[in-house]
Design an enzyme around this catalytic site. Structure first.
Site, PDB file in Angstrom:
ATOM      1  N   THR A 126     -28.542  26.317 -31.681  1.00 22.82           N
ATOM      2  CA  THR A 126     -27.854  27.571 -31.312  1.00 22.82           C
ATOM      3  C   THR A 126     -26.742  27.803 -31.820  1.00 22.82           C
ATOM      4  OG1 THR A 126     -27.068  28.723 -29.219  1.00 22.82           O
ATOM      5  CG2 THR A 126     -26.932  26.099 -29.394  1.00 22.82           C
ATOM      6  N   ASP A 127     -26.186  29.388 -31.864  1.00 22.90           N
ATOM      7  CA  ASP A 127     -24.912  29.688 -32.298  1.00 22.90           C
ATOM      8  C   ASP A 127     -23.843  29.152 -31.232  1.00 22.90           C
ATOM      9  OD1 ASP A 127     -25.171  31.233 -30.052  1.00 22.90           O
ATOM     10  OD2 ASP A 127     -24.946  33.360 -31.169  1.00 22.90           O
ATOM     11  N   GLU A 128     -24.231  28.752 -30.096  1.00 18.18           N
ATOM     12  CA  GLU A 128     -22.933  28.514 -29.188  1.00 18.18           C
ATOM     13  C   GLU A 128     -22.414  26.921 -29.565  1.00 18.18           C
ATOM     14  OE1 GLU A 128     -25.210  29.932 -24.962  1.00 18.18           O
ATOM     15  OE2 GLU A 128     -23.643  28.424 -24.896  1.00 18.18           O
ATOM     16  N   TYR A 151     -23.781  22.110 -22.104  1.00 15.55           N
ATOM     17  CA  TYR A 151     -25.008  22.700 -22.870  1.00 15.55           C
ATOM     18  C   TYR A 151     -24.604  22.598 -24.339  1.00 15.55           C
ATOM     19  CZ  TYR A 151     -28.194  25.939 -25.244  1.00 15.55           C
ATOM     20  OH  TYR A 151     -28.954  26.503 -26.037  1.00 15.55           O
ATOM     21  N   LYS A 155     -25.890  20.288 -27.349  1.00 15.89           N
ATOM     22  CA  LYS A 155     -26.966  20.694 -28.799  1.00 15.89           C
ATOM     23  C   LYS A 155     -26.102  20.435 -29.870  1.00 15.89           C
ATOM     24  CE  LYS A 155     -29.909  23.189 -28.719  1.00 15.89           C
ATOM     25  NZ  LYS A 155     -31.612  23.044 -28.881  1.00 15.89           N
ATOM     26  N   PRO A 206     -25.163  40.656 -10.562  1.00 11.84           N
ATOM     27  CA  PRO A 206     -23.669  39.868 -10.644  1.00 11.84           C
ATOM     28  C   PRO A 206     -23.470  39.768 -12.020  1.00 11.84           C
ATOM     29  CG  PRO A 206     -25.707  38.313 -10.101  1.00 11.84           C
ATOM     30  CD  PRO A 206     -26.278  39.508 -10.357  1.00 11.84           C
ATOM     31  N   PRO A 275     -17.225  29.148 -15.451  1.00 16.06           N
ATOM     32  CA  PRO A 275     -16.215  28.535 -15.790  1.00 16.06           C
ATOM     33  C   PRO A 275     -16.109  28.093 -17.452  1.00 16.06           C
ATOM     34  CG  PRO A 275     -17.111  27.310 -13.953  1.00 16.06           C
ATOM     35  CD  PRO A 275     -17.783  28.555 -14.251  1.00 16.06           C
TER      36      PRO A 275
HETATM   37  P1  NAD Z   1     -36.450  27.376 -22.082  1.00 14.97           P
HETATM   38  O1  NAD Z   1     -35.431  26.744 -21.071  1.00 14.97           O
HETATM   39  O2  NAD Z   1     -37.314  28.549 -21.804  1.00 14.97           O
HETATM   40  O3  NAD Z   1     -37.501  26.322 -22.429  1.00 14.97           O
HETATM   41  C1  NAD Z   1     -37.506  24.963 -22.676  1.00 14.97           C
HETATM   42  C2  NAD Z   1     -38.760  24.237 -22.687  1.00 14.97           C
HETATM   43  O4  NAD Z   1     -38.674  22.850 -23.025  1.00 14.97           O
HETATM   44  C3  NAD Z   1     -39.485  24.170 -21.302  1.00 14.97           C
HETATM   45  O5  NAD Z   1     -40.895  24.382 -21.507  1.00 14.97           O
HETATM   46  C4  NAD Z   1     -39.209  22.968 -20.754  1.00 14.97           C
HETATM   47  O6  NAD Z   1     -40.457  22.557 -19.969  1.00 14.97           O
HETATM   48  C5  NAD Z   1     -39.230  21.987 -22.037  1.00 14.97           C
HETATM   49  N1  NAD Z   1     -38.515  20.882 -21.664  1.00 14.97           N
HETATM   50  C6  NAD Z   1     -37.267  20.680 -21.275  1.00 14.97           C
HETATM   51  N2  NAD Z   1     -37.004  19.299 -21.182  1.00 14.97           N
HETATM   52  C7  NAD Z   1     -37.922  18.683 -21.800  1.00 14.97           C
HETATM   53  C8  NAD Z   1     -38.110  17.038 -22.117  1.00 14.97           C
HETATM   54  N3  NAD Z   1     -37.499  16.241 -21.745  1.00 14.97           N
HETATM   55  N4  NAD Z   1     -39.431  16.987 -22.937  1.00 14.97           N
HETATM   56  C9  NAD Z   1     -40.400  17.976 -23.299  1.00 14.97           C
HETATM   57  N5  NAD Z   1     -40.017  19.230 -22.871  1.00 14.97           N
HETATM   58  C10 NAD Z   1     -38.873  19.598 -22.191  1.00 14.97           C
HETATM   59  O7  NAD Z   1     -35.664  27.506 -23.489  1.00 14.97           O
HETATM   60  P2  NAD Z   1     -35.665  28.485 -24.843  1.00 14.97           P
HETATM   61  O8  NAD Z   1     -34.849  29.700 -24.131  1.00 14.97           O
HETATM   62  O9  NAD Z   1     -36.935  28.927 -25.155  1.00 14.97           O
HETATM   63  O10 NAD Z   1     -34.849  28.039 -25.823  1.00 14.97           O
HETATM   64  C11 NAD Z   1     -35.675  27.152 -26.705  1.00 14.97           C
HETATM   65  C12 NAD Z   1     -34.687  26.542 -27.660  1.00 14.97           C
HETATM   66  O11 NAD Z   1     -34.018  27.344 -28.454  1.00 14.97           O
HETATM   67  C13 NAD Z   1     -33.794  25.492 -27.190  1.00 14.97           C
HETATM   68  O12 NAD Z   1     -33.506  24.420 -27.951  1.00 14.97           O
HETATM   69  C14 NAD Z   1     -32.447  26.356 -27.150  1.00 14.97           C
HETATM   70  O13 NAD Z   1     -31.140  25.487 -27.134  1.00 14.97           O
HETATM   71  C15 NAD Z   1     -32.689  27.044 -28.316  1.00 14.97           C
HETATM   72  N6  NAD Z   1     -32.036  28.493 -28.278  1.00 14.97           N
HETATM   73  C16 NAD Z   1     -32.186  29.123 -27.271  1.00 14.97           C
HETATM   74  C17 NAD Z   1     -31.458  30.707 -27.296  1.00 14.97           C
HETATM   75  C18 NAD Z   1     -31.866  31.709 -26.204  1.00 14.97           C
HETATM   76  O14 NAD Z   1     -31.416  32.854 -26.259  1.00 14.97           O
HETATM   77  N7  NAD Z   1     -32.552  31.602 -25.307  1.00 14.97           N
HETATM   78  C19 NAD Z   1     -30.792  31.299 -28.341  1.00 14.97           C
HETATM   79  C20 NAD Z   1     -30.598  30.011 -29.710  1.00 14.97           C
HETATM   80  C21 NAD Z   1     -31.337  28.726 -29.465  1.00 14.97           C
HETATM   81  O1  TDX Z   2     -25.671  36.419 -13.661  1.00 14.21           O
HETATM   82  C1  TDX Z   2     -25.454  36.507 -15.078  1.00 14.21           C
HETATM   83  N1  TDX Z   2     -24.155  37.215 -15.033  1.00 14.21           N
HETATM   84  C2  TDX Z   2     -23.613  37.415 -16.244  1.00 14.21           C
HETATM   85  O2  TDX Z   2     -22.648  37.967 -16.379  1.00 14.21           O
HETATM   86  C3  TDX Z   2     -25.647  35.400 -15.885  1.00 14.21           C
HETATM   87  C4  TDX Z   2     -27.022  34.674 -15.952  1.00 14.21           C
HETATM   88  C5  TDX Z   2     -25.070  35.803 -17.259  1.00 14.21           C
HETATM   89  N2  TDX Z   2     -23.925  36.503 -17.143  1.00 14.21           N
HETATM   90  C6  TDX Z   2     -23.453  36.519 -18.620  1.00 14.21           C
HETATM   91  C7  TDX Z   2     -22.949  35.302 -19.231  1.00 14.21           C
HETATM   92  C8  TDX Z   2     -23.023  35.620 -20.695  1.00 14.21           C
HETATM   93  O3  TDX Z   2     -21.759  36.117 -21.324  1.00 14.21           O
HETATM   94  O4  TDX Z   2     -24.143  36.991 -19.726  1.00 14.21           O
HETATM   95  C9  TDX Z   2     -24.213  36.576 -20.858  1.00 14.21           C
HETATM   96  C10 TDX Z   2     -25.363  36.032 -21.423  1.00 14.21           C
HETATM   97  O5  TDX Z   2     -25.553  34.795 -20.416  1.00 14.21           O
HETATM   98  P1  TDX Z   2     -26.954  34.074 -20.548  1.00 14.21           P
HETATM   99  O6  TDX Z   2     -28.216  34.792 -20.486  1.00 14.21           O
HETATM  100  O7  TDX Z   2     -26.900  32.798 -19.665  1.00 14.21           O
HETATM  101  O8  TDX Z   2     -26.880  33.241 -21.954  1.00 14.21           O
HETATM  102  P2  TDX Z   2     -25.767  32.483 -22.689  1.00 14.21           P
HETATM  103  O9  TDX Z   2     -24.907  31.900 -21.916  1.00 14.21           O
HETATM  104  O10 TDX Z   2     -24.946  33.345 -23.970  1.00 14.21           O
HETATM  105  O11 TDX Z   2     -26.529  31.559 -23.793  1.00 14.21           O
HETATM  106  C11 TDX Z   2     -27.909  31.969 -24.353  1.00 14.21           C
HETATM  107  O12 TDX Z   2     -27.807  32.092 -25.594  1.00 14.21           O
HETATM  108  C12 TDX Z   2     -27.588  31.061 -26.415  1.00 14.21           C
HETATM  109  C13 TDX Z   2     -28.908  31.002 -23.930  1.00 14.21           C
HETATM  110  O13 TDX Z   2     -29.083  30.794 -22.622  1.00 14.21           O
HETATM  111  C14 TDX Z   2     -28.686  29.759 -24.672  1.00 14.21           C
HETATM  112  O14 TDX Z   2     -29.881  28.834 -24.648  1.00 14.21           O
HETATM  113  C15 TDX Z   2     -28.600  29.725 -26.084  1.00 14.21           C
HETATM  114  O15 TDX Z   2     -28.391  28.716 -27.094  1.00 14.21           O
END
Ligand code: NAD
Ligand code: TDX
Length: 337
Positions: A126-128, A151, A155, A206, A275
């Site tokens: 992830t970019d984070e 988190y 990663k 929120p 936080p």
């Molecule tokens: P998600 O939380 O929707 O899905 C995660 C999946 O992993 C779930 O199906 C969960 O059951 C499974 N899982 C969790 N722990 C496990 C374990 N111990 N063993 C087997 N399975 C397990 O997440 P997502 O948003 O689909 O993200 C997928 C990947 O992409 C992650 O690695 C995340 O870090 C990365 N990522 C997400 C974003 C984003 O915006 N959501 C952006 C960049 C990278």
């Molecule tokens: O209730 C909320 N209010 C709010 O202001 C929530 C849930 C989020 N936010 C803000 C926090 C962030 O600045 O919105 C922005 C996006 O929040 P999230 O959807 O929680 O994403 P972020 O924290 O940016 O992380 C996401 O992008 C990178 C994914 O959850 C990660 O899995 C991924 O790696």
């Protein structure tokens, strides 16, 4: 036939990935290993489950014996590791499971991949991991890692482990670091689906802090096409940033959702900040564009509109989610905010 172990394939991005691959090609066999945590949902895979090129195993990526059994039984030659605890706010409430799944789990997969001599190991990062940007600048693959949340630190640790296996054992590891995804099947703890569903229910929206934090948004299909390309064409040992150059302030996203749903801005509620809240993410994806020929295909305005429509027409999907454990989570995180 390419036998791939896809982990976390019942989550948001993983399920979209499996559906995309199986509806577009027939030269792969996918074993989906997923623990089915709160975030895993087999409903997302209804179409893929009909495919002869797909099987599901419920289990934990930290389970050495199970992982070993899967590699042996299905002659796995490719790994795509989506499995993770993925939500920053949950990592702030309790970090341990993030290190267990994201770090230890990745190490278990790396060990097995080494033993079974896989041809490619794609780590979905992830970019984070790059930390937070000021008003200007972009994350490149050279940006030093500076993760700020439990988190993102988990990663980053997994990223380091993956590349250590490349450096030490020659394991063919490739890595993607993508910006914030949106699209169908995203769990309503993340900003976009949470705001859509709250607005539909006339609940408060929120926004953390001043709402001016910036995220760089990409449609999940664009991310997955990039991941497919990196898996097949990426050079081992390399990272590829993925983003669609679509920076938005959180407040702008929320107002767009309100507008599209015909709701009132009075629903907006500024709440206590997250936080350690990272201020801005923005991705330079020129490497994957120049070296692998990828570029994003979806326009933000259309894809966000389609995403909102998806939540409107798939009420049953999210109603089943928010009627369960979600209520407890919501009260814990937002109750006294
Ligand atoms: P998600 O939380 O929707 O899905 C995660 C999946 O992993 C779930 O199906 C969960 O059951 C499974 N899982 C969790 N722990 C496990 C374990 N111990 N063993 C087997 N399975 C397990 O997440 P997502 O948003 O689909 O993200 C997928 C990947 O992409 C992650 O690695 C995340 O870090 C990365 N990522 C997400 C974003 C984003 O915006 N959501 C952006 C960049 C990278
Ligand atoms: O209730 C909320 N209010 C709010 O202001 C929530 C849930 C989020 N936010 C803000 C926090 C962030 O600045 O919105 C922005 C996006 O929040 P999230 O959807 O929680 O994403 P972020 O924290 O940016 O992380 C996401 O992008 C990178 C994914 O959850 C990660 O899995 C991924 O790696």
């Amino acid at each position: 036939m390419k036998n791939i172990l896809v982990t976390g394939g019942a989550g948001f991005i993983g399920s979209n990935f499996i559906n995309h691959i199986l509806s577009n090609r027939d030269d792969v066999f996918i074993v989906n290993l997923d623990k089915l945590t709160y975030a895993g949902n087999l409903e997302n895979l209804a179409d893929s489950e009909k495919s002869k090129n797909y099987t599901f195993v419920k289990g934990d990526i930290t389970n050495n014996e199970l992982v070993d059994y899967i590699f042996r039984k299905y002659e796995i030659k490719h790994v795509i590791n989506f499995a993770a605890e993925s939500h920053v706010d949950r990592s702030i409430l309790g970090a341990q499971v993030f290190y267990e799944t994201n770090v230890v789990g990745t190490c278990v997969l790396l060990e097995a991949a080494k033993r079974f001599e896989v041809e490619k190991f794609l780590q979905i990062s992830t970019d984070e991991v790059y930390g937070s940007l000021g008003e200007t600048g972009l994350f490149t693959e050279q940006t030093p890692l500076s993760p700020n949340s439990p988190y993102s630190s988990s990663k980053a640790a997994a990223d380091m482990a993956a590349f250590s296996f490349h450096h030490t054992y020659g394991l063919p590891v490739v890595m993607t670091r993508c910006s914030n995804n949106y699209g169908q099947f995203q769990f309503p703890e993340k900003l976009i689906p949470l705001m859509i569903i709250n607005a539909l229910n006339d609940k408060k929206l929120p926004i953390y802090g001043d709402g001016l934090n910036v995220r760089d948004w990409i449609y999940v299909i664009d991310h997955n096409k990039a991941a497919e390309l990196v898996w097949e064409k990426g050079t081992p040992g390399e990272v590829y940033n993925i983003g669609a150059s679509q920076e938005m302030k959180n407040i702008e996203i929320v107002k767009l959702i309100i507008d599209k749903l015909g709701k009132s801005e009075e629903l907006i509620q500024f709440v206590k900040d997250r936080p350690g809240h990272d201020r801005r993410y923005a991705i330079d994806s020129s490497k994957i564009e120049n070296e692998l020929g990828w570029k994003p295909e979806y326009k933000f305005e259309e894809a966000i509109s389609d995403t909102i429509d998806w939540y409107l027409t798939n009420e049953n999907w999210w109603k089943r989610i928010i009627s369960g454990e979600y209520q407890t989570y919501y009260k814990t995180l937002y109750g006294n905010r």
